[in-house]
Scaffold this motif. Sequence first.
Motif, mmCIF file in Angstrom:
data_model
loop_
_atom_site.group_PDB
_atom_site.id
_atom_site.type_symbol
_atom_site.label_atom_id
_atom_site.label_comp_id
_atom_site.label_asym_id
_atom_site.label_seq_id
_atom_site.Cartn_x
_atom_site.Cartn_y
_atom_site.Cartn_z
ATOM 1 N N ALA A 71 0.836 -1.210 0.000
ATOM 2 C CA ALA A 71 0.000 0.000 0.000
ATOM 3 C C ALA A 71 0.866 1.254 0.000
ATOM 4 O O ALA A 71 0.594 2.201 -0.741
ATOM 5 N N ARG A 72 1.912 1.254 0.804
ATOM 6 C CA ARG A 72 2.820 2.406 0.829
ATOM 7 C C ARG A 72 3.455 2.626 -0.541
ATOM 8 O O ARG A 72 3.560 3.763 -1.028
ATOM 9 N N ASP A 73 3.876 1.540 -1.163
ATOM 10 C CA ASP A 73 4.498 1.644 -2.488
ATOM 11 C C ASP A 73 3.495 2.116 -3.536
ATOM 12 O O ASP A 73 3.840 2.902 -4.429
ATOM 13 N N MET A 74 2.275 1.659 -3.422
ATOM 14 C CA MET A 74 1.241 2.074 -4.372
ATOM 15 C C MET A 74 0.906 3.555 -4.201
ATOM 16 O O MET A 74 0.670 4.261 -5.187
ATOM 17 N N ILE A 75 0.919 4.036 -2.957
ATOM 18 C CA ILE A 75 0.684 5.463 -2.714
ATOM 19 C C ILE A 75 1.785 6.271 -3.385
ATOM 20 O O ILE A 75 1.514 7.295 -4.027
ATOM 21 N N ASN A 79 1.205 9.012 -6.321
ATOM 22 C CA ASN A 79 1.735 10.369 -6.180
ATOM 23 C C ASN A 79 2.651 10.735 -7.347
ATOM 24 O O ASN A 79 2.595 11.859 -7.855
ATOM 25 N N GLN A 80 3.471 9.791 -7.783
ATOM 26 C CA GLN A 80 4.373 10.040 -8.907
ATOM 27 C C GLN A 80 3.587 10.262 -10.196
ATOM 28 O O GLN A 80 3.881 11.178 -10.966
ATOM 29 N N ILE A 81 2.595 9.439 -10.427
ATOM 30 C CA ILE A 81 1.771 9.590 -11.633
ATOM 31 C C ILE A 81 1.080 10.947 -11.633
ATOM 32 O O ILE A 81 1.091 11.676 -12.633
ATOM 33 N N ASN A 82 0.474 11.300 -10.482
ATOM 34 C CA ASN A 82 -0.275 12.552 -10.411
ATOM 35 C C ASN A 82 0.605 13.797 -10.456
ATOM 36 O O ASN A 82 0.216 14.809 -11.035
ATOM 37 N N SER A 83 1.786 13.730 -9.865
ATOM 38 C CA SER A 83 2.624 14.929 -9.799
ATOM 39 C C SER A 83 3.607 15.058 -10.954
ATOM 40 O O SER A 83 4.007 16.170 -11.305
ATOM 41 N N GLN A 84 3.994 13.931 -11.570
ATOM 42 C CA GLN A 84 5.015 13.993 -12.607
ATOM 43 C C GLN A 84 4.531 13.534 -13.981
ATOM 44 O O GLN A 84 4.787 14.210 -14.974
ATOM 45 N N SER A 85 3.869 12.410 -14.046
ATOM 46 C CA SER A 85 3.498 11.863 -15.359
ATOM 47 C C SER A 85 2.319 12.588 -16.004
ATOM 48 O O SER A 85 2.406 13.006 -17.164
ATOM 49 N N LEU A 86 1.222 12.729 -15.287
ATOM 50 C CA LEU A 86 0.036 13.338 -15.887
ATOM 51 C C LEU A 86 0.239 14.790 -16.311
ATOM 52 O O LEU A 86 -0.236 15.179 -17.388
ATOM 53 N N PRO A 87 0.941 15.614 -15.526
ATOM 54 C CA PRO A 87 1.138 17.004 -15.980
ATOM 55 C C PRO A 87 1.907 17.120 -17.289
ATOM 56 O O PRO A 87 1.808 18.142 -17.977
ATOM 57 N N LYS A 88 2.650 16.104 -17.680
ATOM 58 C CA LYS A 88 3.419 16.142 -18.926
ATOM 59 C C LYS A 88 2.596 15.724 -20.141
ATOM 60 O O LYS A 88 3.086 15.773 -21.265
ATOM 61 N N SER A 98 -6.184 13.256 -12.518
ATOM 62 C CA SER A 98 -5.504 12.474 -11.489
ATOM 63 C C SER A 98 -6.003 11.039 -11.483
ATOM 64 O O SER A 98 -7.061 10.735 -12.034
ATOM 65 N N VAL A 99 -5.210 10.186 -10.870
ATOM 66 C CA VAL A 99 -5.586 8.803 -10.649
ATOM 67 C C VAL A 99 -5.664 8.572 -9.148
ATOM 68 O O VAL A 99 -5.125 9.351 -8.359
ATOM 69 N N SER A 100 -6.336 7.494 -8.769
ATOM 70 C CA SER A 100 -6.430 7.099 -7.368
ATOM 71 C C SER A 100 -6.431 5.578 -7.326
ATOM 72 O O SER A 100 -6.380 4.917 -8.372
ATOM 73 N N CYS A 101 -6.519 5.013 -6.156
ATOM 74 C CA CYS A 101 -6.572 3.552 -6.025
ATOM 75 C C CYS A 101 -7.734 2.995 -6.853
ATOM 76 O O CYS A 101 -7.603 1.983 -7.527
ATOM 77 N N ALA A 102 -8.874 3.690 -6.780
ATOM 78 C CA ALA A 102 -10.075 3.212 -7.467
ATOM 79 C C ALA A 102 -9.921 3.198 -8.981
ATOM 80 O O ALA A 102 -10.608 2.436 -9.661
ATOM 81 N N THR A 103 -9.036 4.012 -9.520
ATOM 82 C CA THR A 103 -8.838 4.064 -10.970
ATOM 83 C C THR A 103 -8.566 2.672 -11.527
ATOM 84 O O THR A 103 -9.116 2.293 -12.555
ATOM 85 N N CYS A 104 -7.730 1.912 -10.847
ATOM 86 C CA CYS A 104 -7.375 0.570 -11.319
ATOM 87 C C CYS A 104 -8.085 -0.538 -10.557
ATOM 88 O O CYS A 104 -8.490 -1.538 -11.138
#
Length: 113
Positions: A71-75, A79-88, A98-104
């Motif tokens: 769970a910690r690793d997934m958080i 966070n990486q997807i939302n702060s780094q990948s999606l803005p690009k 944004s994505v969340s746990c529920a997204t997948c």
Amino acid sequence: MAARALRFIAGKEQQPAESVYRNIKVFKTMPAGRLIRVMNDGFGRSLGVTCTHCHVPGRWASDDKPQKQIARDMIAMVNQINSQSLPKMPNLKGPEPSVSCATCHRGMVKPAK
């Protein structure tokens, strides 16, 4: 269990989680009362699980269950997807996608395919 946890921290709900709970590695500054709701309403519902999926009853700070570190690793991943990948990604609609746990997970322990 969430109601019991909220009773246990009564009067400390607004304190940072790291000052109320032991072994907090993520969400350290989140208010303790909010953390309970995030765990129950966020993780619990997103994965269709209860507290004991990641936690050992009566030994909540324990890291004995690998699901807790997962769970910690997934958080961190979210966070990486939302702060780094999606803005690009310039062609995404909406000002802050944004994505969340529920997204997948969509209510299942294993992510949907």
